[in-house]
Write an enzyme that holds these catalytic residues in place. Structure first.
Site, PDB file in Angstrom:
ATOM      1  N   ARG A 116      52.256  42.114  31.269  1.00 32.70           N
ATOM      2  CA  ARG A 116      51.121  41.421  30.670  1.00 32.70           C
ATOM      3  C   ARG A 116      51.035  41.711  29.172  1.00 32.70           C
ATOM      4  O   ARG A 116      51.664  42.626  28.649  1.00 32.70           O
ATOM      5  CB  ARG A 116      49.824  41.813  31.372  1.00 32.70           C
ATOM      6  CG  ARG A 116      49.409  43.257  31.172  1.00 32.70           C
ATOM      7  CD  ARG A 116      48.188  43.603  32.021  1.00 32.70           C
ATOM      8  NE  ARG A 116      47.051  42.783  31.646  1.00 32.70           N
ATOM      9  CZ  ARG A 116      45.934  42.696  32.371  1.00 32.70           C
ATOM     10  NH1 ARG A 116      45.829  43.340  33.523  1.00 32.70           N
ATOM     11  NH2 ARG A 116      44.933  41.955  31.964  1.00 32.70           N
ATOM     12  N   GLU A 157      40.772  32.254  37.281  1.00 31.68           N
ATOM     13  CA  GLU A 157      39.466  32.237  37.936  1.00 31.68           C
ATOM     14  C   GLU A 157      38.459  31.656  36.946  1.00 31.68           C
ATOM     15  O   GLU A 157      38.393  32.116  35.807  1.00 31.68           O
ATOM     16  CB  GLU A 157      39.038  33.646  38.338  1.00 31.68           C
ATOM     17  CG  GLU A 157      39.903  34.298  39.392  1.00 31.68           C
ATOM     18  CD  GLU A 157      39.385  35.679  39.752  1.00 31.68           C
ATOM     19  OE1 GLU A 157      38.255  35.785  40.236  1.00 31.68           O
ATOM     20  OE2 GLU A 157      40.122  36.654  39.523  1.00 31.68           O
ATOM     21  N   LYS A 179      34.764  40.430  30.227  1.00 28.66           N
ATOM     22  CA  LYS A 179      33.593  39.550  30.207  1.00 28.66           C
ATOM     23  C   LYS A 179      32.313  40.362  30.016  1.00 28.66           C
ATOM     24  O   LYS A 179      31.442  40.000  29.213  1.00 28.66           O
ATOM     25  CB  LYS A 179      33.538  38.750  31.509  1.00 28.66           C
ATOM     26  CG  LYS A 179      32.331  37.833  31.637  1.00 28.66           C
ATOM     27  CD  LYS A 179      32.358  37.095  32.967  1.00 28.66           C
ATOM     28  CE  LYS A 179      31.117  36.223  33.148  1.00 28.66           C
ATOM     29  NZ  LYS A 179      31.136  35.519  34.449  1.00 28.66           N
TER      30      LYS A 179
END
Length: 636
Positions: free
Chosen positions: A308, A78, A318
């Site tokens: 992951r 994204e 973020k």
């Protein structure tokens, strides 16, 4: 519906346990074979594709079986933030999986949510993929398929497999068995069985802007009896707030946007992806992924999930990094103390070292939870074999060898590495040299093996040792300013006695551009604990006040200039940039490549690994510490 955000991804109620949902049709998830972390695995960047989990995944749908003609994968970030260390695993897996089988990998921007999407993220993401050494077959955008996705959404409505819902967020949560008194039975949305024509009209009304955010949404009509929450009528289209309706690429054309759950599998299908590789957080989504492809009767890629990569001792979100930047704890998103990929690049970590690290960890279904020191160990091992060596002094202390002539000059031939292919260079040895302040003590002791009054030490690469005879001090501060020494060169020309220890040094010789002066930024962990988010007063309360040390008067030997000219170290794909305007202005070939500053890397012997920082100017050389020579060395 109210104006609050939609619960896009359904969550299973905590109090009510159900039988697990059926596995996706077709082949079962392969059992992984853990790849042992060996030197062979670390040295072979393709080893994680040859054996173990990813090899098993390939065998499920292989070229040899006739199931496919070519391997096609994709990396679908994204574009709402900068990539971090965790993304490096996804990049390495998706691009490497295709590369290993001579296939193609697309870089697809999953740009279906205008909120937070910015041009700088598109640019930085593509740049990081190429920096890691991968070239996408094509750069694509989910938004390129908006018309096609909308047509398929209408087709799903007409098939009776989607409907427009007007429920509020709390109502939707309750329908899924959540909310107050969790564990209640699930029940259908009251709009679920409205006529197909009515849902189609309402969906078109959404497209035309007749509803505000939260007042209507398109949901897929799946299976509420399935134990998998990803089958509980997921959202297919939603209406963003008006201030976030304008899209970075399509402008004001759309007032509604498809969700990840609707878009992802269809874009995979459009691009002919053979192996859709993602992390295990999307494992439950595999059922809805395949359901949607089947309902719309489109080509169905094979989704498989791997664990992951998580790194402790830092923050990657973020929101948290924005707080760090805005509050002045770090300089920017590329501050070397962060673990964004642009920060790791600025810190001087080579892309090959990151790929080697990912390869060492191997790939299985289990998540990799890694401490920062393990990452540093891997980087250190990589740099040991790939960068040259120089002598650098962080806190210089002058040493005058009194029994040498004032104009004494010996040119010493010094290798850049143990590897002879790196070559050698010549450095001056003169009456005055600079040593590390920590390499001298005013008072000697039996457990101290460096320079002290009456004690001899060797100067690395110099022909003979020196013995300290006296020292001068600043009368005001009491700090030692100069050490006086004698040169222990046998008068009869014999080989000098080997000293117990050696220290590094830099000569004072302006005629040979020695020393090269620099400001060194030495970085330590940004946080004091391994889990900053767990601090009771918030992650900012866990900040390490000593995360950066500045050495403004550092000195480097003259061999640095050759190292700068011969960069990048090591020479890897993605490590050179083309600066056409600068080259053209200088009359040079506009297509020529120039090394990025952080590719000027070297080992400062006995100290640490360093690189040049991007803030370096003609008059001010700035170095960043990449990693220490040993764990917890205490030297820097």
């Amino acid at each position: 519906m109210d104006s609050t955000s939609l619960p896009n991804r359904a969550k299973a109620p905590k109090a009510k346990k159900e039988k697990p949902s059926k596995q996706p049709k077709g082949a079962t998830t392969p059992k992984s074979k853990r790849v042992e972390t060996t030197k062979t695995a670390a040295d072979d960047p393709q080893s994680m594709f040859k054996v173990g989990f990813l090899s098993d995944v390939y065998q499920e749908r292989s070229i040899e079986s006739g199931a496919i003609n070519k391997v096609v994968t994709r990396f679908p970030p994204e574009p709402n933030g900068f990539l971090h260390i965790g993304h490096s695993k996804a990049i390495a897996i998706n691009f490497g999986f295709a590369q290993q089988r001579s296939g193609d990998c697309y870089l697809r921007f999953d740009d279906t949510n205008p909120k937070g999407e910015e041009e700088q993220y598109f640019v930085a993401i593509e740049e990081m993929v190429k920096w890691l050494g991968f070239e996408p077959k094509r750069v694509t955008y989910s938004s390129d398929n908006f018309d096609r996705l909308y047509a398929l959404a209408e087709a799903l409505v007409e098939k009776g497999k989607a409907y427009v819902c007007h429920c509020t967020k709390p109502e939707i949560i309750a329908q899924r068995g959540g909310g107050e008194g969790e564990g209640k039975p699930r029940y259908a949305c009251p709009h679920r069985d409205r006529p197909t024509s009515e849902s189609l009209a309402e969906f078109r009304a959404m497209r035309e802007g007749r509803y505000e955010a939260g007042e209507a949404a398109l949901r897929m009509k799946q299976n509420l009896d399935d134990g998998n929450p990803q089958m509980w009528d997921l959202f297919a289209y939603r209406i963003p707030d008006k201030e976030h309706q304008r899209h970075h690429r399509t402008g004001d054309k759309w007032r509604i946007y498809p969700t990840y759950d609707f878009t992802h599998c269809l874009c995979d299908s459009f691009e002919g992806i053979t192996h859709s590789l993602c992390t295990t957080e999307f494992e439950l989504s595999r059922v809805s992924y395949e359901w949607l492809c089947d309902e719309l009767e489109v080509y169905k890629p094979m989704q498989r999930e791997y664990g992951r990569l998580n790194v402790s001792g830092t923050v990657l979100s973020k929101r948290k990094i924005i707080e760090l930047v805005n509050n002045g704890y770090v300089r920017a998103w590329d501050d070397p103390r962060l673990y964004t990929l642009i920060a790791l690049r600025r810190r001087g970590i080579p892309p090959g070292a990151i790929l080697s690290f990912v390869n060492e960890l191997g790939v299985t279904k289990a998540a990799s939870n890694i401490e920062l020191k393990r990452f540093d160990t891997s980087i250190r091992r990589y740099l040991e074999l790939t960068v040259p060596r120089l002598m650098l002094v962080l806190e210089p202390l002058a040493v005058i060898i009194d029994d040498l002539d004032d104009d004494h000059l010996e040119m010493l031939d010094v290798p850049f590495s143990k590897d002879p292919t790196y070559g050698s260079h010549r450095i001056p040895f003169t009456k005055k040299v600079y040593i590390e302040r920590s390499d001298f003590r005013e008072v000697d002791s039996d457990d101290y093996f460096r320079l002290a009054p009456g004690k001899s030490v060797g100067l690395l690469k110099a022909p003979s040792p020196i013995t300290a005879t006296s020292f001068d001090k600043d009368p005001e501060t009491g700090e030692v300013t100069v050490v006086h020494a004698k040169y222990d060169k046998p008068s009869d020309g014999s080989v000098p006695k080997k000293p117990k220890s050696f220290i590094h040094w830099v000569a004072s010789c302006p005629a040979h551009n020695s020393p090269v002066t620099a400001t060194v930024r030495a970085f330590n962990p940004l946080f004091k604990s391994t889990n900053p988010a767990a601090h009771p007063d918030g992650f900012l309360a866990d900040i390490n006040p000593d995360s950066e040390q500045i050495f403004p008067n550092a000195m480097i030997e003259s061999g640095f200039e050759e190292i700068r000219q011969r960069a990048p170290w090591p020479a890897e794909a993605g490590e050179k940039i083309t600066n056409a305007e600068t080259n053209q202005a200088n009359g040079a070939d506009p297509t020529a490549t120039n090394p990025r500053p952080e590719t000027i890397r070297f080992q400062g012997m006995r100290v640490a690994y360093f690189c040049v920082d991007r803030e370096t100017t003609t008059d001010n050389l700035i170095l960043n510490k990449i990693v220490s020579l040993k764990e917890d060395t205490g030297k820097v």
